[in-house]
Design an enzyme around this catalytic site. Structure first.
Site, PDB file in Angstrom:
ATOM      1  N   TYR A  97       0.829  -1.211   0.000  1.00  0.00           N
ATOM      2  CA  TYR A  97       0.000   0.000   0.000  1.00  0.00           C
ATOM      3  C   TYR A  97       0.868   1.268   0.000  1.00  0.00           C
ATOM      4  O   TYR A  97       0.803   2.092  -0.922  1.00  0.00           O
ATOM      5  CB  TYR A  97      -0.923  -0.068   1.224  1.00  0.00           C
ATOM      6  N   ILE A  98       1.718   1.412   1.015  1.00  0.00           N
ATOM      7  CA  ILE A  98       2.522   2.636   1.097  1.00  0.00           C
ATOM      8  C   ILE A  98       3.681   2.585   0.096  1.00  0.00           C
ATOM      9  O   ILE A  98       3.968   3.562  -0.595  1.00  0.00           O
ATOM     10  CB  ILE A  98       3.021   2.860   2.546  1.00  0.00           C
TER      11      ILE A  98
ATOM     12  N   LEU B  75       5.598 -10.261  -3.165  1.00  0.00           N
ATOM     13  CA  LEU B  75       4.177 -10.359  -3.547  1.00  0.00           C
ATOM     14  C   LEU B  75       3.354 -11.239  -2.610  1.00  0.00           C
ATOM     15  O   LEU B  75       2.292 -11.733  -2.997  1.00  0.00           O
ATOM     16  CB  LEU B  75       4.023 -10.827  -5.009  1.00  0.00           C
TER      17      LEU B  75
ATOM     18  N   ASP C 212      12.694 -12.041  -2.153  1.00  0.00           N
ATOM     19  CA  ASP C 212      12.519 -11.973  -0.724  1.00  0.00           C
ATOM     20  C   ASP C 212      13.817 -11.543  -0.058  1.00  0.00           C
ATOM     21  O   ASP C 212      14.898 -11.902  -0.522  1.00  0.00           O
ATOM     22  CB  ASP C 212      12.178 -13.398  -0.260  1.00  0.00           C
TER      23      ASP C 212
ATOM     24  N   TYR D  84       4.872  -6.792  16.909  1.00  0.00           N
ATOM     25  CA  TYR D  84       5.023  -5.946  15.713  1.00  0.00           C
ATOM     26  C   TYR D  84       5.816  -4.675  16.065  1.00  0.00           C
ATOM     27  O   TYR D  84       6.862  -4.393  15.471  1.00  0.00           O
ATOM     28  CB  TYR D  84       3.638  -5.596  15.138  1.00  0.00           C
TER      29      TYR D  84
ATOM     30  N   HIS E  33      -8.554  -2.722   8.284  1.00  0.00           N
ATOM     31  CA  HIS E  33      -8.500  -1.297   8.606  1.00  0.00           C
ATOM     32  C   HIS E  33      -9.858  -0.611   8.516  1.00  0.00           C
ATOM     33  O   HIS E  33     -10.692  -0.955   7.675  1.00  0.00           O
ATOM     34  CB  HIS E  33      -7.471  -0.599   7.710  1.00  0.00           C
TER      35      HIS E  33
ATOM     36  N   ILE F 117     -17.653  -1.683  15.537  1.00  0.00           N
ATOM     37  CA  ILE F 117     -16.842  -0.692  16.246  1.00  0.00           C
ATOM     38  C   ILE F 117     -16.231  -1.407  17.455  1.00  0.00           C
ATOM     39  O   ILE F 117     -16.962  -1.923  18.309  1.00  0.00           O
ATOM     40  CB  ILE F 117     -17.704   0.501  16.707  1.00  0.00           C
TER      41      ILE F 117
ATOM     42  N   GLY G  53      -5.029  -4.494  22.704  1.00  0.00           N
ATOM     43  CA  GLY G  53      -3.838  -3.709  22.358  1.00  0.00           C
ATOM     44  C   GLY G  53      -4.124  -2.385  21.676  1.00  0.00           C
ATOM     45  O   GLY G  53      -3.198  -1.749  21.175  1.00  0.00           O
TER      46      GLY G  53
HETATM   47  N1  UDP Z   1     -11.595  -0.270  14.112  1.00  0.00           N
HETATM   48  C1  UDP Z   1     -12.925  -0.586  14.325  1.00  0.00           C
HETATM   49  N2  UDP Z   1     -13.508  -1.485  13.490  1.00  0.00           N
HETATM   50  C2  UDP Z   1     -12.856  -2.070  12.444  1.00  0.00           C
HETATM   51  C3  UDP Z   1     -11.511  -1.731  12.230  1.00  0.00           C
HETATM   52  C4  UDP Z   1     -10.907  -0.827  13.085  1.00  0.00           C
HETATM   53  O1  UDP Z   1     -13.541  -0.096  15.277  1.00  0.00           O
HETATM   54  O2  UDP Z   1     -13.452  -2.903  11.734  1.00  0.00           O
HETATM   55  C5  UDP Z   1     -10.943   0.713  15.011  1.00  0.00           C
HETATM   56  C6  UDP Z   1      -9.720   0.177  15.740  1.00  0.00           C
HETATM   57  O3  UDP Z   1     -10.095  -0.405  16.955  1.00  0.00           O
HETATM   58  C7  UDP Z   1      -8.885   1.438  15.916  1.00  0.00           C
HETATM   59  C8  UDP Z   1      -9.250   2.303  14.708  1.00  0.00           C
HETATM   60  O4  UDP Z   1     -10.468   1.773  14.194  1.00  0.00           O
HETATM   61  O5  UDP Z   1      -9.279   2.129  17.063  1.00  0.00           O
HETATM   62  C9  UDP Z   1      -8.215   2.260  13.603  1.00  0.00           C
HETATM   63  O6  UDP Z   1      -7.927   0.890  13.340  1.00  0.00           O
HETATM   64  P1  UDP Z   1      -7.119   0.406  12.075  1.00  0.00           P
HETATM   65  O7  UDP Z   1      -7.107  -1.085  12.099  1.00  0.00           O
HETATM   66  O8  UDP Z   1      -7.638   1.079  10.852  1.00  0.00           O
HETATM   67  O9  UDP Z   1      -5.650   0.978  12.303  1.00  0.00           O
HETATM   68  P2  UDP Z   1      -4.667   0.775  13.565  1.00  0.00           P
HETATM   69  O10 UDP Z   1      -4.944   1.942  14.475  1.00  0.00           O
HETATM   70  O11 UDP Z   1      -4.964  -0.536  14.195  1.00  0.00           O
HETATM   71  O12 UDP Z   1      -3.321   0.851  12.953  1.00  0.00           O
END
Ligand code: UDP
Length: 320
Positions: free
Chosen positions: A10-11, A32, A49, A139, A187, A205, A281
């Site tokens: 992506y980036i 890939l 790789d 990570y 995401h 959420i 987390g």
């Molecule tokens: N999030 C959510 N529902 C989803 C995916 C993400 O509520 O289906 C929330 C997640 O808990 C975080 C924020 O959206 O607080 C951003 O999450 P994302 O996975 O996009 O990026 P991250 O912050 O984990 O790098």
């Protein structure tokens, strides 16, 4: 020439496109596994790789590489908790392979994709680069191990690096030629947009009881184009034989509910939601202090409006 690892990601694909368009000769290296060949449209492409030392030797011998931009990595926090060794191997050990080959071929400029995850649960907001580094998952720990190594490696040598700690990357190339396409997608923004596009029924959420105004997590969303421009600034910074670490965020936060609201405004569709338990987390609030990047890297985010960011992501998701 510039070697870009993870250029099919992506980036990485946005960085490769921008550097190529700015006149740099790029070599895109990607296995890939998570990257996509159709995102690599610029420069030379090498399929391979970082565990393959023979291939690295071949690439460094064949091309006159002066800079490495290292984006190749595994990036799922959840997976890293499940399979920590896999993360230390891919994100740390393979970076060591890359640094060793650079040393062998006297290549001394390195740009590294790091992450806000190196801070762990923040003590204070906004988070500056001086904030203690206490990653809470493999990570973030694997990325911090590389940062520490880079700092040691650059001491008393002609090796220089720029570490970019990304906050939440979002959006897509303004022409919708390339964009975000993870499998599985985890995401927030692409999932919300896929609900709008009827590819998913609803969005979950994760947690409605955080200590934030609306109870949902707050993040600093930065457009991928602005992340890419920071890499260009990184090249100029390295030309001055300096090394440093920079946060990349816009310095403003949006809650999960605010992001979903923006997705509704941009798409014009209702996006059904359901609130469930917190994801393990996830800190309540992550917002970057980006003063250092503005001052020393001479970087500035160009896309600051959240609806504009989401619109670019939507244009790309519609195409997928
Ligand atoms: N999030 C959510 N529902 C989803 C995916 C993400 O509520 O289906 C929330 C997640 O808990 C975080 C924020 O959206 O607080 C951003 O999450 P994302 O996975 O996009 O990026 P991250 O912050 O984990 O790098």
């Amino acid at each position: 020439m510039i070697l870009i690892t993870g250029a099919g990601g992506y980036i990485g694909s946005h960085v490769n496109k921008l550097m190529f368009e700015e006149g740099y000769q790029t070599i895109a290296l990607d296995n890939l596994l998570n990257g996509h060949e159709d995102l690599i449209k610029w420069g030379k492409f090498v399929l391979g790789d970082l565990k393959d030392i023979k291939l690295l030797n071949f690439v460094f011998k064949k091309y006159d590489i002066d800079t490495v931009v290292h984006l190749a990595a595994l990036t799922s926090v959840n997976e890293s908790v499940q399979f920590p060794a896999k993360y230390y191997k891919n994100n740390f050990q393979y970076t060591l392979n890359l640094l060793n080959i650079m040393e062998k071929f006297n290549v001394g400029k390195f740009i590294f994709s790091s992450t806000a995850s190196v801070y762990g649960e923040p003590d204070s907001i906004p988070i500056s680069e001086k904030h203690p580094l206490k990653p809470v998952n493999p990570y973030g720990k694997s990325k911090l191990m590389v940062e520490n190594l880079l700092s040691e490696r650059s001491k008393n040598s002609d090796f220089n690096y720029v570490c970019l700690r990304y906050f939440n990357a979002c959006g897509a190339d303004l022409s919708a030629e390339i964009g975000e396409n993870h499998d599985p997608e985890t995401h927030l923004i692409p999932i919300a947009l896929n609900v709008a596009l009827n590819k998913l029924e609803k969005i979950t959420i994760y947690g409605g009881d955080y200590p934030t105004p609306d109870g949902t997590c707050i993040r600093d969303y930065i457009h991928v184009h602005d992340i890419a421009t920071a890499h260009l600034k990184g090249l100029e910074f390295l030309d001055e034989n300096k090394s440093d670490v920079f946060n990349l965020g816009i310095g403003r936060g949006f809650s999960v509910k605010e992001i979903i609201k923006s997705c509704r405004e941009v798409t014009g569709y209702e996006i059904p939601t359901v609130v469930e338990n917190r994801r393990e987390g996830d800190p309540a609030i992550l917002i970057a202090d980006n003063k250092k990047a503005k001052k020393n890297l001479k970087w500035k985010a160009e896309i600051n409006d959240i609806n504009s960011m989401i619109k670019t992501a939507y244009n790309y998701q519609k195409k997928l």
